[in-house]
Design a protein around this motif. Structure first.
Motif, PDB file in Angstrom:
ATOM      1  N   LYS A 123       0.858  -1.187   0.000  1.00 48.49           N
ATOM      2  CA  LYS A 123       0.000   0.000   0.000  1.00 48.49           C
ATOM      3  C   LYS A 123       0.898   1.243   0.000  1.00 48.49           C
ATOM      4  O   LYS A 123       1.733   1.403   0.894  1.00 48.49           O
ATOM      5  N   THR A 125       1.733   5.074   0.521  1.00 46.88           N
ATOM      6  CA  THR A 125       1.264   6.221   1.296  1.00 46.88           C
ATOM      7  C   THR A 125       2.228   7.387   1.089  1.00 46.88           C
ATOM      8  O   THR A 125       3.299   7.224   0.501  1.00 46.88           O
ATOM      9  N   LEU A 130       3.589   0.683   2.850  1.00 41.26           N
ATOM     10  CA  LEU A 130       3.118  -0.130   3.970  1.00 41.26           C
ATOM     11  C   LEU A 130       2.567  -1.443   3.428  1.00 41.26           C
ATOM     12  O   LEU A 130       2.449  -1.618   2.207  1.00 41.26           O
ATOM     13  N   TRP A 131       2.218  -2.349   4.351  1.00 40.05           N
ATOM     14  CA  TRP A 131       1.692  -3.657   3.950  1.00 40.05           C
ATOM     15  C   TRP A 131       0.380  -3.927   4.671  1.00 40.05           C
ATOM     16  O   TRP A 131       0.304  -3.839   5.896  1.00 40.05           O
ATOM     17  N   ASN A 132      -0.640  -4.257   3.884  1.00 39.29           N
ATOM     18  CA  ASN A 132      -1.898  -4.720   4.466  1.00 39.29           C
ATOM     19  C   ASN A 132      -1.889  -6.242   4.480  1.00 39.29           C
ATOM     20  O   ASN A 132      -1.780  -6.875   3.416  1.00 39.29           O
ATOM     21  N   THR A 145      -7.566  -7.436   9.117  1.00 34.46           N
ATOM     22  CA  THR A 145      -6.469  -6.888   8.317  1.00 34.46           C
ATOM     23  C   THR A 145      -5.679  -5.909   9.167  1.00 34.46           C
ATOM     24  O   THR A 145      -6.272  -5.031   9.809  1.00 34.46           O
ATOM     25  N   ARG A 146      -4.356  -6.056   9.170  1.00 37.61           N
ATOM     26  CA  ARG A 146      -3.495  -5.148   9.923  1.00 37.61           C
ATOM     27  C   ARG A 146      -2.466  -4.521   8.992  1.00 37.61           C
ATOM     28  O   ARG A 146      -2.141  -5.076   7.946  1.00 37.61           O
ATOM     29  N   GLU A 147      -1.944  -3.404   9.436  1.00 37.36           N
ATOM     30  CA  GLU A 147      -0.984  -2.642   8.652  1.00 37.36           C
ATOM     31  C   GLU A 147       0.412  -2.779   9.255  1.00 37.36           C
ATOM     32  O   GLU A 147       0.585  -2.674  10.470  1.00 37.36           O
ATOM     33  N   TYR A 148       1.401  -3.033   8.386  1.00 39.50           N
ATOM     34  CA  TYR A 148       2.783  -3.206   8.848  1.00 39.50           C
ATOM     35  C   TYR A 148       3.734  -2.395   7.971  1.00 39.50           C
ATOM     36  O   TYR A 148       3.428  -2.079   6.826  1.00 39.50           O
ATOM     37  N   ASP A 149       4.917  -2.126   8.540  1.00 39.93           N
ATOM     38  CA  ASP A 149       5.962  -1.410   7.800  1.00 39.93           C
ATOM     39  C   ASP A 149       6.884  -2.365   7.055  1.00 39.93           C
ATOM     40  O   ASP A 149       7.431  -2.016   6.007  1.00 39.93           O
TER      41      ASP A 149
END
Length: 431
Positions: A123, A125, A130-132, A145-149
């Motif tokens: 994703k 930004t 970022l990663w979903n 669903t979580r967001e990671y770097d």
């Protein structure tokens, strides 16, 4: 502060978590593990096919398996396998070691067991990529669903069987089975078994099956013929040309009637959770584009731990993780995308010129020491001692030529370059 997702709690995933949890630039570490326990391929289950949740059984472990490399080169650089009288250990001892490693470093409490990763999507930004990550709690059935770097892909590559294209295989009148589903030899009692493939598991299982089978035919294309003296009911043959009815036809013109075609033909790299926008392609078992078999060139905040094979696995995982974490915390910077692409293309051309096929893109063997050194040099960290690769090579030779007894050898590391081996009561120091 970085949020990190690790897929898989086998040896590679545990190693990644062990280093990330003590890294000041990391604020969150989630380890998503599909199984109900850690250990990945080292977990033994009598079950084959699919688990209680309809997902493919991950492990390819068979009941009698002992390591095909000595424990002295199978631990982590900062966490060796405890001393014992034997060098070659049963799988349950390796699993216990991984549990001890995980508990010691506070990793276990961060593992989300029975969590199935469904989809990973990059994703864009304003502040960067970022990663979903979408995953399902198999116990509750709830997905989120979580967001990671950063993404660490550590799902292993000994779980999706490679089925070779052999004419007549699909219409063979007997049984066809892959070693992924092998657990005990008794299923072959009284049968004529054609074992295709002479890698570590193929050789090991072929020998084990001779105890119950009327005849075992080991088909392979090893350049160097094994000197192992096999039981009388095992014969070796070149590659299979075709299967017809209940017969196997070989390159040397021989024809054999067989009841079972047993495929010990290895595994495929498989990342079913990666969306196509991750831009990772697996073709003929070559995962690309990867910089140093590790970094996703198109999305460098994603790395793959453990892709190379014919290596000192746990130590390599540790080195790969240390390399990548140092790129995360700014100790060094990864090359530009153009530089990484150039490096990957040059390496492929070099390997092709030396006789490697595309399917062997990640095979190290004689190249492993150079690979370790290149990672360490770029990251400014410590490489792996040469004694590891020396013992690995020695053990592999003894495996090929003394399959029945090589696991009785006892190794001891003396220093970074020298080791001792006791074989048949004879002590020898090698460097």
């Amino acid at each position: 502060m970085a949020r990190v997702c690790i897929i898989g709690a086998g040896a590679a995933g545990l190693c990644a978590a062990r280093h990330l949890l003590v890294e000041p630039c990391v604020s969150q570490v989630d380890i998503l593990e599909q199984a109900g326990q850690l250990g990945g391929t080292w977990v033994y289950t009598e079950n084959t096919g699919y688990d209680d949740f309809g997902l493919p059984i991950h492990t390819s472990m068979y009941k009698s398996l002992r390591t095909n490399l000595p424990k002295e080169i199978m631990g982590f650089p900062d966490f060796p396998i405890p001393e014992s009288e034997k060098s070659y250990l049963p799988a349950k001892d390796m699993l216990a070691f991984l549990q001890m490693y995980s508990d010691k470093h506070g990793v276990t409490e961060h593992i989300k067991f029975k969590h199935h990763v469904q989809l990973v999507i990059p994703k864009q930004t304003e502040s960067g990529e970022l990663w979903n990550v979408s995953f399902k709690d198999l116990t509750t059935g709830v997905s989120e669903t979580r967001e990671y770097d950063y993404m660490f892909v550590c799902n292993g590559h000994y779980n999706t069987p490679f089925i070779p294209d052999i004419p007549g295989l699909k219409t063979f009148e007997g049984d066809v089975m892959h070693s992924h589903d092998y657990r005990v030899p008794e299923i072959f009692t009284g049968k004529k078994v054609l074992v295709i493939g002479a890698g570590p598991s193929g050789m090991d299982i072929a020998l084990e099956v001779t105890s119950v089978s009327t005849k075992v035919i080991l088909s392979h294309h090893l350049k160097e013929q094994p000197k192992t003296v096999f039981p009388e009911n095992l014969i070796q043959k070149p590659d299979v040309v075709k299967l017809e009815g209940g017969k196997a036809f070989f390159q040397d013109g021989a024809v054999e009637e067989v009841d079972v075609v047993f495929l010990c033909t290895g595994y495929l790299y498989n990342f079913p959770f990666l969306h196509e926008s991750c831009e990772i392609v697996v073709e003929d078992n070559c995962v690309e584009p990867l910089y140093k078999h590790l970094v996703n060139i198109n999305h460098p905040s994603m790395c793959f731990i453990g892709v190379p094979y014919y290596v000192c696995a746990f130590s390599m995982f540790d080195l790969q993780v240390r390399y990548y974490v140092r790129s995360m915390n700014g100790t060094f910077s990864l090359p530009t995308r153009e530089q990484m692409v150039e490096h990957w293309e040059e390496e492929k051309q070099d390997r092709a010129a030396r006789g490697y096929t595309k399917r062997q893109a990640h095979m190290m063997g004689p190249d492993q020491e150079k690979y370790y050194a290149s990672l360490a040099e770029e990251a400014g960290t410590k490489t792996l001692p040469s004694v590891l690769t020396k013992i690995r090579e020695e053990s592999s030779i003894r495996f090929l030529h003394n399959l029945k007894h090589y696991r009785q050898d006892i190794y001891k590391i003396i220093d970074d370059d020298t080791y001792e081996i006791i074989s048949n009561g004879t002590r020898e120091i090698l460097c």
